[in-house]
Design a protein around this motif. Structure first.
Motif, PDB file in Angstrom:
ATOM      1  N   UNK A   4     -22.114 -22.855   9.678  1.00 34.35           N
ATOM      2  CA  UNK A   4     -21.488 -21.531   9.693  1.00 34.35           C
ATOM      3  C   UNK A   4     -22.170 -20.592   8.701  1.00 34.35           C
ATOM      4  N   UNK A   5     -22.639 -21.133   7.572  1.00 39.46           N
ATOM      5  CA  UNK A   5     -23.376 -20.316   6.610  1.00 39.46           C
ATOM      6  C   UNK A   5     -24.677 -19.806   7.235  1.00 39.46           C
ATOM      7  N   UNK A   6     -25.380 -20.668   7.928  1.00 38.04           N
ATOM      8  CA  UNK A   6     -26.601 -20.257   8.610  1.00 38.04           C
ATOM      9  C   UNK A   6     -26.338 -19.227   9.684  1.00 38.04           C
ATOM     10  N   UNK A   7     -25.259 -19.407  10.424  1.00 40.80           N
ATOM     11  CA  UNK A   7     -24.880 -18.473  11.483  1.00 40.80           C
ATOM     12  C   UNK A   7     -24.567 -17.110  10.881  1.00 40.80           C
ATOM     13  N   UNK A   8     -23.841 -17.111   9.773  1.00 43.33           N
ATOM     14  CA  UNK A   8     -23.497 -15.859   9.094  1.00 43.33           C
ATOM     15  C   UNK A   8     -24.755 -15.172   8.577  1.00 43.33           C
ATOM     16  N   UNK A   9     -25.650 -15.921   7.945  1.00 38.61           N
ATOM     17  CA  UNK A   9     -26.877 -15.337   7.418  1.00 38.61           C
ATOM     18  C   UNK A   9     -27.743 -14.763   8.532  1.00 38.61           C
ATOM     19  N   UNK A  10     -27.802 -15.461   9.646  1.00 41.20           N
ATOM     20  CA  UNK A  10     -28.576 -14.974  10.791  1.00 41.20           C
ATOM     21  C   UNK A  10     -27.981 -13.662  11.312  1.00 41.20           C
ATOM     22  N   UNK A  11     -26.665 -13.579  11.369  1.00 48.94           N
ATOM     23  CA  UNK A  11     -26.001 -12.366  11.832  1.00 48.94           C
ATOM     24  C   UNK A  11     -26.232 -11.217  10.859  1.00 48.94           C
ATOM     25  N   UNK A  12     -26.140 -11.501   9.564  1.00 49.98           N
ATOM     26  CA  UNK A  12     -26.385 -10.472   8.560  1.00 49.98           C
ATOM     27  C   UNK A  12     -27.824  -9.967   8.627  1.00 49.98           C
ATOM     28  N   UNK A  13     -28.748 -10.874   8.863  1.00 51.88           N
ATOM     29  CA  UNK A  13     -30.156 -10.501   8.983  1.00 51.88           C
ATOM     30  C   UNK A  13     -30.363  -9.587  10.194  1.00 51.88           C
ATOM     31  N   UNK A  14     -29.697  -9.907  11.301  1.00 52.76           N
ATOM     32  CA  UNK A  14     -29.807  -9.071  12.500  1.00 52.76           C
ATOM     33  C   UNK A  14     -29.204  -7.687  12.265  1.00 52.76           C
ATOM     34  N   UNK A  15     -28.141  -7.624  11.471  1.00 50.70           N
ATOM     35  CA  UNK A  15     -27.536  -6.325  11.149  1.00 50.70           C
ATOM     36  C   UNK A  15     -28.465  -5.481  10.279  1.00 50.70           C
ATOM     37  N   UNK A  16     -29.168  -6.142   9.364  1.00 48.97           N
ATOM     38  CA  UNK A  16     -30.058  -5.433   8.452  1.00 48.97           C
ATOM     39  C   UNK A  16     -31.324  -4.948   9.144  1.00 48.97           C
TER      40      UNK A  16
END
Length: 133
Positions: free
Chosen positions: A109-121
């Motif tokens: 879930x941490x990886x999923x969150x980081x991937x989503x945050x990266x896509x937002x940025x």
């Protein structure tokens, strides 16, 4: 976007749910209806949050992943309480099994969150990524 049932995090969460249900069924009646019911409910919550987060994007997905991580923590705390030497609703081995799965879900879930945050940025990468799906 993949079906949520094909995600590794879902498969691990499903395994956790099955395991917790099996362990709760063997608990003493005093604990089965209280902390055991909480564990079952939180396992269902984890699976529901995975399903919902998979269908969302951006900040909405991040919010559901955070709720997922909270539910994972609840299962982990319940397992620790159940394995306490004064309660002994779970054996140390059963507790270890639950903790290993919750840690795996937490990492995913941490990886999923980081991937989503990266896509937002980086909206350009997000647009390119959506073209591939």
């Amino acid at each position: 976007m993949a079906l949520f049932t094909e995600l590794n995090i879902y498969k691990t969460a499903h395994e956790l749910s099955v395991l917790c249900n099996r362990y709760v069924a063997t608990m003493d009646r005093n604990y089965r209806g209280t902390i055991g019911a909480d564990m079952r409910r939180d396992c269902r919550e984890i699976i529901q949050r995975i399903q919902i987060a998979n269908g969302r994007f951006g900040n909405e997905r991040i919010a559901h992943i955070e709720e997922l991580r909270w539910a994972v923590g609840q299962v982990e705390v319940a397992a620790r309480i159940c394995a306490d030497r004064r309660i002994r609703a779970l054996t140390p081995r059963q507790q270890a099994d639950v903790i290993l799965l919750t840690q795996s879900i937490g990492k995913q879930s941490t990886g999923w969150k980081q991937q989503t945050e990266k896509a937002l940025a980086n909206p350009v990468a997000k647009a390119a990524g959506s073209m591939r799906n």
